[in-house]
Design an enzyme around this catalytic site. Structure first.
Site, PDB file in Angstrom:
ATOM      1  N   TYR A  96      14.735 -14.406   0.222  1.00  0.00           N
ATOM      2  CA  TYR A  96      13.875 -15.486   0.629  1.00  0.00           C
ATOM      3  C   TYR A  96      12.424 -15.251  -0.123  1.00  0.00           C
ATOM      4  O   TYR A  96      11.932 -14.063  -0.172  1.00  0.00           O
ATOM      5  CB  TYR A  96      13.198 -15.163   1.995  1.00  0.00           C
ATOM      6  CG  TYR A  96      14.076 -15.863   2.970  1.00  0.00           C
ATOM      7  CD1 TYR A  96      14.664 -17.122   2.761  1.00  0.00           C
ATOM      8  CD2 TYR A  96      14.578 -15.087   4.125  1.00  0.00           C
ATOM      9  CE1 TYR A  96      15.262 -17.860   3.819  1.00  0.00           C
ATOM     10  CE2 TYR A  96      15.342 -15.924   4.965  1.00  0.00           C
ATOM     11  CZ  TYR A  96      15.850 -17.167   4.785  1.00  0.00           C
ATOM     12  OH  TYR A  96      16.432 -17.745   5.598  1.00  0.00           O
ATOM     13  N   TYR A 113      18.543 -16.985  19.587  1.00  0.00           N
ATOM     14  CA  TYR A 113      17.990 -16.798  18.421  1.00  0.00           C
ATOM     15  C   TYR A 113      19.063 -17.064  17.380  1.00  0.00           C
ATOM     16  O   TYR A 113      19.273 -17.883  16.410  1.00  0.00           O
ATOM     17  CB  TYR A 113      17.392 -15.781  17.936  1.00  0.00           C
ATOM     18  CG  TYR A 113      16.765 -15.538  16.401  1.00  0.00           C
ATOM     19  CD1 TYR A 113      15.909 -16.659  16.096  1.00  0.00           C
ATOM     20  CD2 TYR A 113      17.636 -14.754  15.722  1.00  0.00           C
ATOM     21  CE1 TYR A 113      15.428 -16.533  14.850  1.00  0.00           C
ATOM     22  CE2 TYR A 113      17.160 -15.036  14.209  1.00  0.00           C
ATOM     23  CZ  TYR A 113      16.114 -15.662  13.683  1.00  0.00           C
ATOM     24  OH  TYR A 113      15.680 -15.767  12.466  1.00  0.00           O
ATOM     25  N   ASP A 128      29.138 -22.408   3.270  1.00  0.00           N
ATOM     26  CA  ASP A 128      28.839 -22.055   4.363  1.00  0.00           C
ATOM     27  C   ASP A 128      28.548 -23.024   5.236  1.00  0.00           C
ATOM     28  O   ASP A 128      28.314 -24.272   5.067  1.00  0.00           O
ATOM     29  CB  ASP A 128      28.164 -20.825   4.569  1.00  0.00           C
ATOM     30  CG  ASP A 128      26.612 -20.999   4.584  1.00  0.00           C
ATOM     31  OD1 ASP A 128      26.157 -22.167   5.026  1.00  0.00           O
ATOM     32  OD2 ASP A 128      25.979 -20.403   4.032  1.00  0.00           O
ATOM     33  N   SER A 129      28.427 -22.884   6.761  1.00  0.00           N
ATOM     34  CA  SER A 129      28.166 -23.680   7.844  1.00  0.00           C
ATOM     35  C   SER A 129      29.183 -24.453   8.313  1.00  0.00           C
ATOM     36  O   SER A 129      29.832 -25.287   8.269  1.00  0.00           O
ATOM     37  CB  SER A 129      27.211 -24.767   7.300  1.00  0.00           C
ATOM     38  OG  SER A 129      25.669 -24.283   6.827  1.00  0.00           O
ATOM     39  N   GLN A 146      20.404 -11.691  -0.651  1.00  0.00           N
ATOM     40  CA  GLN A 146      19.718 -12.918  -0.444  1.00  0.00           C
ATOM     41  C   GLN A 146      18.146 -13.039  -0.753  1.00  0.00           C
ATOM     42  O   GLN A 146      17.586 -12.060   0.146  1.00  0.00           O
ATOM     43  CB  GLN A 146      20.000 -13.447   0.930  1.00  0.00           C
ATOM     44  CG  GLN A 146      19.646 -14.921   1.156  1.00  0.00           C
ATOM     45  CD  GLN A 146      18.352 -14.554   2.003  1.00  0.00           C
ATOM     46  OE1 GLN A 146      18.043 -13.634   2.613  1.00  0.00           O
ATOM     47  NE2 GLN A 146      17.496 -15.648   1.968  1.00  0.00           N
ATOM     48  N   HIS A 184      22.617 -24.307   6.292  1.00  0.00           N
ATOM     49  CA  HIS A 184      21.730 -23.172   7.010  1.00  0.00           C
ATOM     50  C   HIS A 184      22.458 -23.086   8.518  1.00  0.00           C
ATOM     51  O   HIS A 184      21.898 -22.841   9.606  1.00  0.00           O
ATOM     52  CB  HIS A 184      20.439 -23.448   7.268  1.00  0.00           C
ATOM     53  CG  HIS A 184      19.555 -22.073   7.190  1.00  0.00           C
ATOM     54  ND1 HIS A 184      19.144 -21.379   5.842  1.00  0.00           N
ATOM     55  CD2 HIS A 184      19.367 -21.279   8.058  1.00  0.00           C
ATOM     56  CE1 HIS A 184      18.334 -20.317   6.382  1.00  0.00           C
ATOM     57  NE2 HIS A 184      18.614 -20.119   7.621  1.00  0.00           N
TER      58      HIS A 184
HETATM   59  C1  LIG Z   1      20.625 -15.911  13.257  1.00  0.00           C
HETATM   60  C2  LIG Z   1      20.743 -16.247  11.980  1.00  0.00           C
HETATM   61  C3  LIG Z   1      20.042 -15.822  10.812  1.00  0.00           C
HETATM   62  C4  LIG Z   1      20.090 -16.276   9.591  1.00  0.00           C
HETATM   63  N1  LIG Z   1      19.269 -15.794   8.618  1.00  0.00           N
HETATM   64  C5  LIG Z   1      19.447 -16.007   7.436  1.00  0.00           C
HETATM   65  C6  LIG Z   1      18.805 -15.407   6.340  1.00  0.00           C
HETATM   66  O1  LIG Z   1      18.066 -14.534   6.586  1.00  0.00           O
HETATM   67  N2  LIG Z   1      18.901 -16.091   4.892  1.00  0.00           N
HETATM   68  C7  LIG Z   1      19.662 -17.025   4.771  1.00  0.00           C
HETATM   69  O2  LIG Z   1      19.867 -17.450   3.600  1.00  0.00           O
HETATM   70  N3  LIG Z   1      20.371 -17.580   5.798  1.00  0.00           N
HETATM   71  C8  LIG Z   1      20.232 -17.311   6.934  1.00  0.00           C
HETATM   72  N4  LIG Z   1      20.906 -17.631   8.177  1.00  0.00           N
HETATM   73  C9  LIG Z   1      21.926 -18.961   7.710  1.00  0.00           C
HETATM   74  C10 LIG Z   1      23.171 -18.214   7.196  1.00  0.00           C
HETATM   75  O3  LIG Z   1      23.269 -17.500   6.087  1.00  0.00           O
HETATM   76  C11 LIG Z   1      24.284 -19.429   7.070  1.00  0.00           C
HETATM   77  O4  LIG Z   1      24.007 -20.355   6.215  1.00  0.00           O
HETATM   78  C12 LIG Z   1      24.568 -19.777   8.381  1.00  0.00           C
HETATM   79  O5  LIG Z   1      24.697 -19.026   9.465  1.00  0.00           O
HETATM   80  C13 LIG Z   1      26.069 -20.725   8.213  1.00  0.00           C
HETATM   81  O6  LIG Z   1      26.092 -21.318   9.456  1.00  0.00           O
HETATM   82  P1  LIG Z   1      27.223 -20.885  10.527  1.00  0.00           P
HETATM   83  O7  LIG Z   1      27.097 -19.250  10.928  1.00  0.00           O
HETATM   84  O8  LIG Z   1      27.207 -21.675  11.714  1.00  0.00           O
HETATM   85  O9  LIG Z   1      28.700 -20.947  10.194  1.00  0.00           O
HETATM   86  C14 LIG Z   1      20.970 -17.551   9.317  1.00  0.00           C
HETATM   87  C15 LIG Z   1      21.698 -17.927  10.218  1.00  0.00           C
HETATM   88  C16 LIG Z   1      21.497 -17.304  11.462  1.00  0.00           C
HETATM   89  C17 LIG Z   1      22.568 -17.916  12.609  1.00  0.00           C
HETATM   90  O1  LIG Z   2      16.633 -17.585  11.271  1.00  0.00           O
HETATM   91  C1  LIG Z   2      16.996 -18.049  10.147  1.00  0.00           C
HETATM   92  O2  LIG Z   2      17.970 -19.108  10.138  1.00  0.00           O
HETATM   93  C2  LIG Z   2      16.710 -17.416   8.942  1.00  0.00           C
HETATM   94  O3  LIG Z   2      17.046 -17.845   7.846  1.00  0.00           O
HETATM   95  C3  LIG Z   2      15.756 -16.587   8.883  1.00  0.00           C
HETATM   96  C4  LIG Z   2      14.397 -17.003   8.330  1.00  0.00           C
HETATM   97  C5  LIG Z   2      13.382 -15.919   8.206  1.00  0.00           C
HETATM   98  C6  LIG Z   2      13.467 -14.691   8.564  1.00  0.00           C
HETATM   99  C7  LIG Z   2      14.670 -14.279   9.154  1.00  0.00           C
HETATM  100  C8  LIG Z   2      15.742 -15.231   9.316  1.00  0.00           C
END
Ligand SMILES: Cc1cc2nc3c(=O)[nH]c(=O)nc-3n(C[C@H](O)[C@H](O)[C@H](O)COP(=O)(O)O)c2cc1C
Ligand SMILES: O=C(O)C(=O)c1ccccc1
Length: 391
Positions: free
Chosen positions: A153, A45, A319-320, A151, A288
């Site tokens: 959603y 995940y 980010d990313s 943040q 993301h």
């Molecule tokens: C496991 C996981 C869960 C994430 N959940 C969210 C989230 O709940 N909300 C959101 O805006 N971005 C979410 N993201 C995206 C992160 O905020 C971010 O954009 C991303 O991790 C950046 O990429 P990097 O970790 O590879 O540097 C998630 C990313 C991962 C890896």
């Molecule tokens: O898994 C994710 O990337 C993510 O952004 C997310 C979406 C919904 C609920 C939790 C995390």
């Protein structure tokens, strides 16, 4: 002024006493250790991205293409002269880093978000709390200090959206980050191969289960029976995705809160202009972490044009793919005011809880501090495109 680089001395001195660090000091090392240690489902995940995972690879490759030109003997760059601090919306961070919003962290640690919020705050950096946290906003807020953001959603149920924003504001968030790139989940083969989606087990929906408006949509309290919980989960599924959002909707968030509002997931300068024109105070350039669209543009390649479009009038974050101090320096040089740091500290959390998050964050902070000094830089005010090859 900056003491982040001292972590280097600390590690070597501890080593002299015969003890090497418990955890690797690189992002790649943390990922490799997590692959060996975390459950297969949790690792899939966190590490997984969309489809062929080329976007995630693009992110890392693109940072490698932007190269820093170190400059020697230009002035003070000793650790006690260096200053990594940045002002974001009137609040000072000791370094230009916030932890990225990461959902469902309860998969790797029972007290995840309070741990992350408190560690970030103690280090003098910021944190962004995900809507999909495993602990309700108010409980995380209680231990996350001054510099935490929320943040959103944005649920398809408008009443729930408003309630979440009002709760975060009342709990003391300093900004609201509306994620634009996730009206639904990307095609993620690592999770698909395991048939695993954490939410269906009621993980990562604590903010909904604790929300009075969400609860008013349920016939029975989710705690009352397994069946009631299952219905709550399905109600969440029904409202999670929102495909209707448009820049004009920013105005509604602004009615619900006095806080600055940023839009996360922007990759095109026209989209950045549209949300800023609609009232957003900032954007987060992000794909993301490659989890949504496969073979998308690297976030850092999208950054320059977005910063040129809106950087003068709004705050730009990135980010990313941030994996090192030099990556942060490149992002700042291309126009970011600060960065969100994602996966590496999540691995730290899974591997060693509080100590692991702290270790992962201290490593990148030290790396940034030391790299700045060696590149001849004393403060972030000096960091612009001129520090890059070709800049
Ligand atoms: C496991 C996981 C869960 C994430 N959940 C969210 C989230 O709940 N909300 C959101 O805006 N971005 C979410 N993201 C995206 C992160 O905020 C971010 O954009 C991303 O991790 C950046 O990429 P990097 O970790 O590879 O540097 C998630 C990313 C991962 C890896
Ligand atoms: O898994 C994710 O990337 C993510 O952004 C997310 C979406 C919904 C609920 C939790 C995390």
């Amino acid at each position: 002024m900056s003491a982040f680089g001292n972590f280097q001395n600390e590690i070597y001195l501890t080593g002299l006493g015969g003890t090497a660090p418990d955890l690797p000091t690189t992002a790649a090392g943390l990922e490799a250790r997590a692959r060996e240690t975390l459950s297969a489902a949790a690792f899939a995940y966190i590490a997984g991205s969309a489809s062929t995972e080329r976007t995630a690879a693009n992110n890392v490759e693109a940072f490698g293409r932007h190269r820093i030109v170190p400059r020697m003997w230009r002035g003070a760059s000793a650790p006690d002269a260096r200053d990594l601090s940045v002002d974001l919306f009137g609040l000072r961070l000791d370094a230009p880093i916030l932890t990225a919003p990461i959902g469902v962290l309860g998969m790797v640690h029972p007290d995840a978000e309070p741990v992350v919020g408190s560690v970030a705050s103690a280090l003098g950096i910021g944190s962004v709390l995900s809507t999909a946290s495993s602990t309700p906003i108010e409980d995380v807020a209680a231990v996350s200090g001054e510099n935490w953001w929320y943040q959103l959603y944005w649920p398809a149920d408008e009443g729930v959206a408003e309630s979440l924003v009002r709760r975060a504001t009342a709990a003391g968030a300093k900004a609201i980050v509306v994620t634009a790139d996730t009206p639904g989940m990307g095609w993620r083969p690592r999770d698909l191969d395991l048939g695993h989606l954490p939410f269906l087990k009621a993980q990562g929906i604590a903010n909904y289960l604790s929300d009075p408006v969400f609860r008013s949509r349920l016939a029975a309290p989710p705690e009352s029976s397994d069946e009631a919980l299952q219905i709550a989960v399905l109600t969440w599924v029904g409202m999670f995705g929102n495909h209707t959002l448009r820049p004009a909707d920013i105005a509604r968030v602004k009615e619900w809160t006095h806080l600055p509002v940023l839009v996360k997931g922007i990759l095109h300068p026209d989209d950045a202009r549209a949300v800023v024109d609609a009232g957003a105070d900032g954007v987060v350039v992000s794909n993301h972490g490659g989890r949504q669209v496969d073979n998308a543009i690297a976030a850092v390649d999208a950054l320059g044009p977005v910063a040129d479009a809106v950087g003068g009038s709004s705050t730009v974050l990135l980010d990313s793919g941030i994996r090192s101090g030099s990556d942060i320096l490149v992002a700042l040089a291309l126009g970011a005011d600060a960065v969100l740091y994602g996966r590496p500290w999540v691995y730290g959390l899974g591997l060693a809880g509080r100590d692991g998050v702290q270790h992962a964050l201290r490593c990148i902070l030290a790396d940034l501090d030391i790299t700045m000094g060696l590149a001849g830089l004393t403060s972030l005010a000096e960091v612009d495109r001129s520090i890059l090859a070709g800049g």
